[in-house]
Design an enzyme around this catalytic site. Structure first.
Site, short mmCIF file in Angstrom:
data_model
loop_
_atom_site.label_atom_id
_atom_site.label_comp_id
_atom_site.label_asym_id
_atom_site.label_seq_id
_atom_site.Cartn_x
_atom_site.Cartn_y
_atom_site.Cartn_z
N LYS A 78 3.27 -6.20 4.97
CA LYS A 78 2.36 -5.06 4.80
C LYS A 78 0.92 -5.55 4.62
CE LYS A 78 1.88 -0.90 1.90
NZ LYS A 78 2.48 -0.13 0.78
N SER A 152 3.22 4.43 2.05
CA SER A 152 2.21 3.71 2.78
C SER A 152 2.73 2.48 3.51
CB SER A 152 1.09 3.30 1.82
OG SER A 152 1.56 2.39 0.85
N SER A 176 5.94 4.44 -1.81
CA SER A 176 5.48 3.86 -0.55
C SER A 176 6.48 2.96 0.16
CB SER A 176 4.18 3.08 -0.77
OG SER A 176 3.12 3.95 -1.06
#
Length: 446
Positions: A78, A152, A176
């Site tokens: 990420k 996210s 997320s």
């Protein structure tokens, strides 16, 4: 020729350890799939093709290859975790395009375990929202590319669900990991505090935790063990657990869609057959929970936005940060989170595991939400994902597990929550569901 696409991390690592495959051929095959498909998916901001192949050769030359738990396994990271030699943009035009001079400790542990980082994945700006789109790209759900992958950690989830990598690293501050995992048919576990190393600069007052995204419980356990530097050993004998089943939204006025309530009911039936004590019971959520969640959500963004040029932030992020400024000092004191824990602790003293929906409804369309107003984003996010934030506020471990399908054919999911220190318990319950109700592991994109 054996294809390694769609194989689990555990399968790939075993093949590389036994020299039935080389790290280069495994990584090259996944890079070719990324090149062919990611234009439709939008999982990656950066693909490290040349660097990944060189690093695959370095793994192959290691003297301890046969002992590496992730030998030759391609992984995605990420884009809010430092990867040496790559910039960390966190979904924004306001962040510097300067290469990192170090790996985040979780990334370093992946490399030490033999994994090869093939790229950094897309996130919404400053990892604020439950949809992933912005100046660096839009991450789509591989099972239904008209829909967002979620956020996210949306790019990381999309990469795994599309078979671009077998596993990926993400993190979870208000859902997320669990939101995109639920959208994309993946297994994830948000551990409790102190299990995995935190994000370096921003962990939203201790609410955000790093964790795995995988297609199987075994791979989730494996990746979590590597980044936590702790082996989550399966017990010799399965335990009989007290499982509470709740279909109630923690946020007043938000309803749960029928596919998600049906998935929970069916999962509860399987756990009954497995010998667990299962009963309906709702946690005593306070009416103020929605406001408490908003305070923490916005305050975390306010801190993250400090020092960034507001002119280069999107409007929704600027408003989110501005709203949060008035809450920072109160949130930092931690009183609201402590009160919530005290309220919910008796419930978890009585029950070992809470089974509840992962989401309230399917993910929004993969639209340019970053160009839309703040209030519209807040309403969309709250109405589809009200069930994840309480477990960041308490800090308790929580999982998303695929279970069933939506009318569109995309995956549905349930959520599992337990008291602190119960990550192994959650993994065992998830494995029980996987054995009794296996799921499709990779979206049919070819």
């Amino acid at each position: 020729m054996t294809s390694w696409i769609g194989r689990t991390a555990a399968e790939i690592a075993a093949a590389v350890q036994e020299k039935r495959a080389t790290p280069r051929e495994v990584v090259a095959e996944h890079l070719a799939r990324i090149e062919r498909l990611d234009g439709r998916i939008g999982a990656f901001r950066v693909v490290r093709a040349e660097a990944a192949l060189a690093e695959a050769d370095e793994v192959a030359a290691r003297g301890d290859l046969a002992e590496l738990p992730l030998a030759g396994v391609p992984v995605a990271v990420k884009d809010n975790l430092a990867v040496r030699g790559e910039s960390m943009r966190i979904g924004s035009a306001a962040t510097p395009d300067t290469p990192s001079d170090h790996d985040h400790v979780t990334v370093a542990r992946l490399r030490a375990a033999g994994a090869v980082v093939v790229g950094l994945t897309n996130v919404p700006e400053l990892c604020v929202f439950g949809t992933t789109e912005g100046v660096h790209g839009t991450a789509r759900n591989p099972w239904d590319t008209s829909r967002t992958a979620g956020g996210s950690s949306g790019g990381s989830a999309a990469a795994v669900a599309a078979g671009l990598v077998p596993i990926a690293l993400g993190n979870d501050g208000m859902g997320s990991l669990r939101i995109p995992a639920a959208n994309c048919g993946l297994v994830t576990l948000k551990p409790g505090p102190g299990v995995a190393p935190p994000i370096d600069d921003s962990n939203w007052f201790g609410m955000s935790e790093n964790g795995p995204l995988a297609t199987t419980v075994e791979d989730a356990r494996l990746l979590l063990s590597v980044i936590a530097d702790t082996e989550f050993v399966r017990p010799d004998e399965p335990a009989m657990l007290k499982v509470a089943v709740s279909l109630r939204s923690p946020i007043a006025g938000v309803t749960i869609g029928k596919p998600y309530t049906a998935a929970v009911r069916e999962a509860a039936g399987l756990l009954i057959k497995a010998g667990h004590q299962v009963r309906r019971a709702d946690p005593p959520y306070p009416l103020s929970l929605g406001f408490t969640s908003l305070q923490h959500w916005t305050a975390g963004t306010s801190v993250d936005a400090e020092g960034l040029d507001p002119k280069q932030l999107t409007r929704r992020t600027r408003v989110h940060a501005a709203v949060g400024r008035r809450f920072v000092s109160g949130v930092r004191a931690g009183k609201g989170r402590e009160e919530l824990r005290r309220r919910l602790e008796p419930f978890f003293a009585e029950h070992d595991v809470l089974l509840l929906p992962a989401l309230a409804r399917r993910s929004p369309k993969a639209d340019p939400w970053h160009e839309r107003g703040w209030l519209r984003n807040i309403l969309v996010n709250t109405n589809y994902s009200p069930l994840t934030p309480p477990w960041n506020l308490t800090g308790w471990p929580a999982m998303a597990v695929p279970f069933g399908t939506l009318p569109s054919g995309a995956p549905c999911a349930v959520q599992l929550v337990a008291r602190p220190g119960s990550e192994t318990v959650l993994l065992e319950v998830a494995a029980e569901l996987e054995r009794r109700h296996p799921w499709e592991r990779t979206a049919p994109l070819d």
